[in-house]
Design an enzyme around this catalytic site. Structure first.
Site, mmCIF file in Angstrom:
data_model
loop_
_atom_site.group_PDB
_atom_site.id
_atom_site.type_symbol
_atom_site.label_atom_id
_atom_site.label_comp_id
_atom_site.label_asym_id
_atom_site.label_seq_id
_atom_site.Cartn_x
_atom_site.Cartn_y
_atom_site.Cartn_z
ATOM 1 N N SER A 115 56.454 2.173 -48.610
ATOM 2 C CA SER A 115 57.743 2.567 -49.152
ATOM 3 C C SER A 115 58.555 3.384 -48.167
ATOM 4 O O SER A 115 59.780 3.438 -48.260
ATOM 5 C CB SER A 115 57.530 3.372 -50.438
ATOM 6 O OG SER A 115 56.660 4.465 -50.203
ATOM 7 N N ALA A 128 57.638 3.652 -44.426
ATOM 8 C CA ALA A 128 57.595 3.201 -43.037
ATOM 9 C C ALA A 128 56.960 1.831 -42.927
ATOM 10 O O ALA A 128 56.355 1.316 -43.874
ATOM 11 C CB ALA A 128 56.837 4.211 -42.175
ATOM 12 N N VAL A 148 54.578 -0.454 -39.960
ATOM 13 C CA VAL A 148 53.713 -0.228 -38.803
ATOM 14 C C VAL A 148 53.489 -1.549 -38.068
ATOM 15 O O VAL A 148 53.192 -2.579 -38.686
ATOM 16 C CB VAL A 148 52.360 0.367 -39.237
ATOM 17 C CG1 VAL A 148 51.492 0.649 -38.008
ATOM 18 C CG2 VAL A 148 52.566 1.643 -40.034
ATOM 19 N N ASP A 164 47.300 12.499 -49.401
ATOM 20 C CA ASP A 164 47.601 11.124 -49.816
ATOM 21 C C ASP A 164 46.432 10.192 -49.512
ATOM 22 O O ASP A 164 46.574 9.210 -48.786
ATOM 23 C CB ASP A 164 48.864 10.645 -49.093
ATOM 24 C CG ASP A 164 49.459 9.400 -49.723
ATOM 25 O OD1 ASP A 164 49.113 9.096 -50.879
ATOM 26 O OD2 ASP A 164 50.262 8.717 -49.059
#
Length: 617
Positions: free
Chosen positions: A228, A230, A232, A394
């Site tokens: 949501s 970033a 990668v 997280d």
């Protein structure tokens, strides 16, 4: 551009007279000076004034110089403008427009309200004979329909709604299986942003607007994962190192802030109807979002987390229980973060990977792997909480990787929480009380006193506040099969859930509670019996010893001389590590004696409080 430089110098190389005359004829003259001699010429005007018929008549050389030259300038100008627009969208801090916010709110409520309402309406219809199904069949149908509708809505909305779905997907001990199964896809990835947009941002942030080849030897346009916040990509630096490049999603900040506003409003409207007041939870997540939107802060947090897991509460260096990928020095900006590359399988895909390898997670090998994962996570979080108080907030299964050889990696240090000395002492006391809990009145009072020490309060009409407070502590730190006192239920959505009695819950405990509960959720998903309190008990004892002794003035673990960057590849146990561990065993009896004295003093105080309450009810 070489053509312009040569013309202005007035010195043309040999055999360029025809080029000079052709170029002069391409641009109309003016009374003052020829257009080609002016410092700059608007290219739109230049193209408009060209006499293409005369160009054709003057020969092929002019056609092969002028047309490519003008095309090159136009393309370069378009690319420059596009880069600026892409970066402007990525860096925009403007709030989400009101119509967009209202549209997203409407989509969210139109999906969630029917899901909640069916659990009230359809059983009532079954009671009066207007519903064809009943009992378990009705429950299964409602769960399946509600899970599909909720998953589609959250994935379609994206933004912070996806992070909410990630948390829900890990709570197999609280939510029906259809919900956790449907929402599990959010742990891995979302629809990606086109790679060219991501590349433009990286070029502007790291390469000075030039080209990716300034820093990168290879760039994989297929993203490793999208979230949501970033996206990668895998890349290879010019020195051959394999890295992961994390880039802030264009326009993501305004979207996330708007979603949090909607979720806070949703929590406010349903206060008293949900098992716990989620408004302070979303407020704390909003604060944590600031760190996630600034990769400079995340890079610093990664170093702190890596140092924290490698030190015990007394400041001694340990072997890291898991791998934390570290940022590459000098390749971090507020919107781009270049990290060590992690090769492994995310925990959210472990079941599928194990099936490919022919490993049954319920078999002996699967159980051993599950215990290895939980041991690494529990040790890492115990060190973070009790050594420095700097906690990764997280740990959902998409951020936990199983590497080759069985080592575990923990990625994404965007959400963190800091617990200071007084709070760490309270957590240590809570762990010791939870580990010693036996259901007796003294144990209930001991747990309740610790919970109230955090600043937790309960509604005035709570019938047994001590039992409610002790149940909250067991919910966070107790064993999976612990029986809550006072008839309270461990089911979060039960009418007898202790969470329904909470009036306030301090924001400092939100991410800590999330970490603890998610570790328990991972244990439930892997079907491995696990006691967080028993695993953290030795660390809690060391924490009390370290913080209560007179010479406890020490630096945080990340500021110690031993807090050097650990290799992300892992390593063997060194001779120094073995020596330190042997010395630790020799000193353990002294620390345990001091900790037992502290626990005895705490127990005596709790017994005195309990007796006083019996005398003065």
């Amino acid at each position: 551009m070489a053509f312009v430089a040569v013309e202005r110098s007035g010195t043309l190389p040999r055999h360029t007279g025809y080029l000079e005359s052709s170029a002069r004829d391409l641009v109309p003259s003016s009374p003052s000076s020829p257009s080609w001699e002016r410092p700059s010429v608007p290219f739109a005007a230049l193209a408009r004034d060209l006499d293409w018929q005369r160009v054709s008549q003057r020969g092929t050389l002019a056609r092969h110089v002028a047309i490519p030259f003008i095309t090159f300038i136009c393309v370069a100008t378009w690319r420059r403008t596009r880069r600026r627009r892409v970066c402007a969208r990525a860096t925009s801090d403007e709030a989400l427009p009101l119509p967009a916010r209202l549209s997203r709110s409407l989509r969210f409520y139109s999906a969630v309200i029917p899901v909640l309402a069916q659990y009230i309406v359809r059983p009532w219809l079954a009671d009066i004979g207007l519903e064809a199904r009943s009992g378990e069949d009705l429950q299964a149908e409602m769960d399946e329909w509600g899970a599909q509708r909720l998953a589609d809505a959250l994935l379609g909305l994206g933004g912070f709604y996806v992070k909410t779905g990630q948390v829900l997907s890990t709570r197999v001990d609280l939510f029906p299986k259809p919900y956790t199964d449907r929402l599990r896809v959010m742990q891995d990835s979302l629809p990606p942003v086109p790679s060219d947009q991501i590349e433009e941002i990286v070029v502007q942030e790291l390469c000075g607007g030039s080209d990716l080849s300034e820093i990168f030897l290879e760039w994989d346009p297929v993203p490793l994962g999208t979230a949501s916040i970033a996206q990668v990509h895998r890349a290879v630096l010019n020195d051959g190192r394999e890295v992961a490049v994390k880039v802030l999603r264009p326009g993501g900040e305004a979207l996330l802030r708007g979603d949090l506003t909607n979720l806070k409003l949703f929590a406010t409207l349903l206060r008293g109807r949900l098992p716990v007041d989620y408004y302070p939870v979303f407020c704390e997540l909003e604060r944590a979002l600031e760190g996630e939107l600034n990769f400079l802060a995340e890079a610093q947090s990664a170093h702190k987390v890596a140092a924290s897991i490698r030190h015990d509460p007394l400041g001694r260096e340990l072997e890291a229980p898991l791998v934390v990928p570290l940022p590459i020095p000098g390749l971090v900006t507020q919107r781009v973060l270049v990290l060590d590359y992690i090769k492994g399988t995310p925990l959210s895909q472990l079941a599928a990977r194990a099936k490919e390898l022919g490993i049954e997670l319920d078999g002996p090998m699967g159980k051993a792997l599950g215990r290895n994962i939980l041991e690494a996570l529990t040790s890492a979080y115990g060190n973070m909480i009790f050594s420095s108080g700097f906690v990764h907030g997280d740990p959902h299964p998409g951020n936990i990787f199983v590497l080759e050889g069985g080592r575990i990696a923990l990625i994404d240090c965007g959400q963190v929480a800091q617990l200071y000395s007084d709070q760490r002492i309270l957590v240590a006391q809570a762990i010791l009380a939870a580990a010693a809990y036996d259901g007796s009145p003294d144990a209930i009072v001991a747990l309740a006193d610790v919970v109230r020490g955090f600043g937790v309060t309960f509604h005035d009409d709570t019938d047994d506040e001590d039992a409610a407070a002790a149940s909250v502590a067991l919910y966070l730190f107790g064993e999976q099969d612990a029986v809550f006192p006072g008839g309270y239920s461990k089911e979060e959505f039960s009418e007898r859930s202790p969470l329904r009695r909470l009036a306030s819950f301090p924001s400092e405990l939100v991410l800590l509670g999330r970490a603890s509960v998610l570790v328990k959720g991972v244990a439930a998903r892997l079907n491995v019996p696990w006691s967080v309190a028993n695993k953290w008990k030795p660390l809690a004892e060391d924490c009390l010893v370290g913080l209560c002794r007179k010479d406890s003035r020490q630096l945080p673990s990340w500021a110690l001389a031993t807090a050097q960057e650990a290799s992300t590849e892992g390593g063997r146990l060194t001779f120094g590590d073995a020596t330190r561990r042997m010395a630790e065993l020799a000193r353990r009896w002294g620390r345990e004696k001091v900790a037992s004295m502290v626990a005895s003093r705490q127990k005596a105080g709790s017994e005195a409080n309990f007796k006083a309450r019996e005398v003065n009810p």
